[in-house]
Design a protein around this motif. Structure first.
Motif, short mmCIF file in Angstrom:
data_model
loop_
_atom_site.label_atom_id
_atom_site.label_comp_id
_atom_site.label_asym_id
_atom_site.label_seq_id
_atom_site.Cartn_x
_atom_site.Cartn_y
_atom_site.Cartn_z
N MET A 1 0.43 -0.95 -0.03
CA MET A 1 -0.15 -0.04 0.22
C MET A 1 0.90 1.47 0.05
N LEU A 2 0.54 2.27 -0.92
CA LEU A 2 1.32 3.52 -0.85
C LEU A 2 0.52 4.58 0.45
N ILE A 3 -0.23 4.46 0.27
CA ILE A 3 -0.86 4.81 1.85
C ILE A 3 -1.93 4.29 2.99
N SER A 4 -1.68 4.44 2.95
CA SER A 4 -3.21 3.53 4.65
C SER A 4 -3.33 4.54 5.88
N LEU A 5 -4.28 4.69 5.90
CA LEU A 5 -5.32 6.17 6.87
C LEU A 5 -5.62 4.71 7.71
N ARG A 6 -5.69 4.81 9.40
CA ARG A 6 -6.28 4.28 10.21
C ARG A 6 -7.54 5.00 11.28
N GLN A 7 -8.23 5.36 11.64
CA GLN A 7 -8.64 5.71 12.39
C GLN A 7 -8.53 7.52 12.67
N ILE A 8 -8.35 8.00 11.11
CA ILE A 8 -8.57 9.57 11.08
C ILE A 8 -9.04 10.18 12.11
N CYS A 9 -8.28 11.23 12.84
CA CYS A 9 -9.70 12.20 13.61
C CYS A 9 -8.93 13.76 13.38
N LYS A 10 -9.49 14.86 12.66
CA LYS A 10 -8.93 15.61 13.39
C LYS A 10 -10.04 16.61 13.59
N VAL A 11 -9.80 17.39 14.16
CA VAL A 11 -10.78 18.41 14.59
C VAL A 11 -10.78 19.68 14.67
N TYR A 12 -11.37 20.93 14.32
CA TYR A 12 -10.79 22.62 14.40
C TYR A 12 -11.65 22.72 14.91
N HIS A 13 -10.62 23.60 16.20
CA HIS A 13 -10.58 24.69 17.28
C HIS A 13 -11.38 25.65 16.54
N TYR B 1 -1.07 7.38 9.77
CA TYR B 1 -1.24 7.49 8.66
C TYR B 1 0.43 7.54 8.05
N LEU B 2 0.05 5.87 7.68
CA LEU B 2 1.41 4.96 6.66
C LEU B 2 1.20 5.59 5.44
N LEU B 3 2.64 6.40 4.75
CA LEU B 3 3.06 6.67 3.44
C LEU B 3 4.24 6.16 3.42
N ASP B 4 3.94 5.10 1.76
CA ASP B 4 5.39 4.84 1.47
C ASP B 4 5.48 4.04 2.24
N HIS C 1 6.47 4.72 5.83
CA HIS C 1 6.72 5.88 6.96
C HIS C 1 5.54 6.17 7.96
N GLU C 2 5.61 5.78 9.47
CA GLU C 2 4.57 6.27 10.58
C GLU C 2 4.97 8.19 9.65
N VAL C 3 4.16 8.57 9.10
CA VAL C 3 4.77 10.87 8.68
C VAL C 3 3.77 10.96 9.97
N ASP C 4 3.20 10.61 10.71
CA ASP C 4 2.00 10.96 11.76
C ASP C 4 2.88 11.94 12.80
N ARG C 5 4.14 10.70 13.04
CA ARG C 5 4.93 10.49 14.15
C ARG C 5 6.22 11.42 13.94
N LEU C 6 6.45 12.31 12.70
CA LEU C 6 7.51 13.13 12.62
C LEU C 6 7.12 14.01 12.46
N ASP C 7 8.67 15.38 13.05
CA ASP C 7 8.93 16.40 13.38
C ASP C 7 7.70 16.89 11.92
N SER C 8 8.63 18.56 12.12
CA SER C 8 7.79 19.35 10.55
C SER C 8 9.12 19.46 9.66
N ASP C 9 10.49 19.19 10.13
CA ASP C 9 11.83 18.71 8.98
C ASP C 9 11.47 18.21 8.06
N ALA C 10 11.06 16.89 9.39
CA ALA C 10 11.10 15.52 8.42
C ALA C 10 9.76 15.84 6.87
#
Lengths: 221, 407
Positions: A1-13, A63-66, A68-77
């Motif tokens: 899988m190139l993209i794999s999303l699992r239980q992604i939640c996002k709330v705007y305040h 979120y796995l992209l290619d 990589h678990e990209v939801d854990r990465l810092d902004s430079d990465a």
């Protein structure tokens, strides 16, 4: 899988009110797919695209992209991921004004791989020629038609040879003939193996994709 | 991104807005030009004044006859006739700090060579005048001790007098008339230029002091206008002054309650004053110039803030295609530094030209020190970093999603 999303939640305040934009979204997109994300405004499709593009981070979920678990990465990465793995195509093109087509296409190369200026020129030139802009290399965006500008933007998205292209209403500012041209180009790129994820609200445009993801109220329907 | 590429991109962005960039840099240009010009002019002026003072002579100490006091009446300096050539010889003999001495008698005279005539001052001196003043003969020779002893009618002339009387002819061994008496010109002095107070030092005739006293002033007395001493070194100046005073007081038989009937003058006071005044002026003008640099820096900050808000979409795009926050920071910082650095370079060019013009008008040497240029350049780049940081930091902090949406 190139993209794999699992239980992604996002709330705007927003001013004491929490607006849930994505609610437990899970989906997979394989390499080589051509996916259209459809939905009304406010359905969460733009939020989803921003997350896919690593411009934003989910509140929860993975979120796995290619690989990589990209939801854990810092902004430079994340910047590095955006540079190497993703090409962006926007509705309003987002080309730098008073800058030549060639220089616009070269832009991502400044932030990634170490290339000599001759190599940068050559790569950008080859892409523009391939996209039929051989006579427009030195033109500024203001001197180009909408369709041509979007082609320059696509060349810019491709210049780092990313596996994934994310397009946000890529035909929204184009007449129908240019729109069809751009879609044909996307299909051609897709045939060569590039994965394309495109947000659109036009069914005519979504028809060019191989798969359509419908979104409503922050969920995939 | 490497530094060179960042700077190149920054320069390109500035060139895209030529007029605005130039106007923004103007504050820096003027500030740096002012600093360079002020420092150069100040140094040129003080070097000129110092060299003029040095041209007075080597470690010079002068003695003038003092003021006369008769009852309640107090005359000015030089009203007494008490200083004699013998005083000078005694001091030269007895004071180890004195290297050379010459008496000096001054008179004005009209001089004639054929149909040319020229009014000038005639200085009567001893042979050691050359050593005391550090002044050599350019052509011919100086008069000798025997000329002084026998009060011969010989003289050497300054360059201005040579030009006025001889107009290109060789003056050596010609005869001129001073106060209608024939004098043989033995030599021409080298050019000394103008003194610190603007007087032309070359407009003079130098003759044995005995000749001036006996022949031109028709006097049998040996009192003189001035005694000039060359000291061994300027470090022993206070001791030398003390010792010379003692010798003179003894010779003039002054008792403890009587004031000196002579005045000692040296050049250190004048030098010190000139140095103080010029460094004070330089400091004052540098402060003013620094204020204009700060104002220029604020101008840069202002225009960079405008640029950041104008180019929000560009920043968003750059972030989307892989720019890290520090890339954005460096980009805008580089633009600010390029702006102020280019302004600094132009300011240096402007300042050097202004300093050259001022120096040419005043006949000063141009004193653009490489140190001042380096400091100016560093300072202007520093202004760019200092005032460019806040706008650049604001740019780097932008949210890419919102920035891309901005119209």
């Amino acid at each position: 899988m190139l993209i794999s999303l699992r239980q992604i939640c996002k709330v705007y305040h927003m001013e004491e009110v929490d607006v849930p934009a994505l609610q437990e979204v899970s989906t997979d997109i394989a390499a080589g797919e051509f996916v259209a994300i459809m939905g009304h405004s406010g359905s969460g499709k733009s939020t989803l695209l921003n997350l896919l593009g690593c411009l934003d981070r989910p509140d929860s979920g993975t979120y796995l992209l290619d690989g990589h678990e990209v939801d854990r990465l810092d902004s430079d990465a994340l910047a590095g991921i955006r540079n190497r793995k993703i090409g962006f195509v926007f509705q309003n093109f987002n080309l730098l004004p008073r800058t030549t087509a060639l220089e616009n296409v070269e832009l991502p190369l400044y932030y990634g791989a170490k290339l000599s200026s001759a190599e940068r020129h050559e790569r950008a030139r080859a892409l523009l020629i391939r996209l039929g802009l051989k006579d427009r290399l030195g033109h500024h965006p203001g001197q180009l038609s909408g369709g041509q500008q979007q082609r320059v933007a696509i060349a810019r998205a491709l210049v780092n040879q990313p596996p994934l292209i994310l397009a946000d209403e890529p035909t929204g500012n184009l007449d129908s003939r240019s729109a069809d041209d751009i879609m044909a180009l996307f299909q051609e790129l897709n045939r060569e193996g590039i994965t394309i994820v495109m947000v659109t609200h036009e069914p005519d445009i979504a028809r060019f994709a191989k798969r359509v993801i419908q979104m409503k109220d922050g969920k995939i329907v | 991104m490497t530094g060179i590429i960042t700077l190149k991109i920054a320069m390109r962005a500035l060139i895209r807005n030529k007029a605005r960039s130039l106007l923004t840099a103007l504050g820096i240009i003027i500030g740096i030009a002012a600093v360079i010009a002020v420092v150069a002019v100040g140094q040129g002026a003080s070097v000129t004044m110092r060299s003029q003072i040095n041209s007075m002579g080597n470690n010079l100490l002068l003695i003038f006859p003092g003021s006369q006091k008769t009852g309640g009446f107090h005359g000015g300096a030089g009203t007494q006739q008490t200083l004699t050539a013998e005083d000078g010889e005694a001091i030269l003999r007895e004071c180890p700090f004195v290297q050379a001495m010459t008496p000096l008698v001054r008179t004005g005279a009209q001089c004639i060579y054929r149909e040319n005539d020229w009014g000038t001052s005639v200085q009567g001196v001893d042979v050691s005048y050359q050593e005391v003043r550090g002044w050599d003969v350019a052509s011919g020779s100086f008069f000798t001790d025997s000329d002084v002893r026998s009060a011969s009618r010989v003289c050497v002339i300054g360059k201005t007098v040579a030009e006025q009387l001889f107009q290109g002819e060789d003056p050596v061994n010609q005869s001129i008339r001073i106060k209608n008496m024939p004098f043989r010109v033995m030599g021409v002095m080298t050019s000394k230029g103008s003194a610190a107070w603007g007087q032309d030092q070359d407009d003079t005739i130098i003759a044995p002091w005995t000749t001036v006293r006996r022949v031109l002033q028709n006097s049998a007395f040996n009192n003189v206008n001035q005694l000039m001493f060359s000291l061994v070194s300027m470090d022993i100046l206070p001791q030398a002054k003390e010792e010379i005073s003692q010798i003179l007081r003894q010779r003039h038989r002054l008792n403890v309650s009587t004031d000196n009937d002579f005045t000692l003058t040296d050049m250190t006071e004048v030098t010190k004053m000139i140095t103080q005044v010029s460094s004070l002026m330089t400091m004052l003008l540098t402060i003013i110039a620094s204020i204009s640099l700060v104002v220029g820096g604020i101008g840069i900050m202002n225009i960079m803030l405008v640029a950041v808000s104008e180019r929000t979409r560009e920043i968003g795009l750059r972030l989307a295609i892989g720019a890290r926050r520090r890339d954005i920071l460096m980009q805008f910082l580089a633009e600010a530094v390029a702006l102020s650095g280019a302004g600094g370079l132009m300011g240096i060019a402007l300042g050097v030209s202004v300093a050259n013009i001022i120096a040419r008008i005043n006949h000063w040497p141009v004193m653009v020190s490489p140190g001042a240029v380096l400091i100016a350049l560093t300072f202007s780049a520093g202004v760019g970093i200092f005032f460019g940081f806040y706008p650049a930091w604001r740019a780097a902090r932008l949210n890419p999603i919102e920035s891309l949406r901005r119209e």
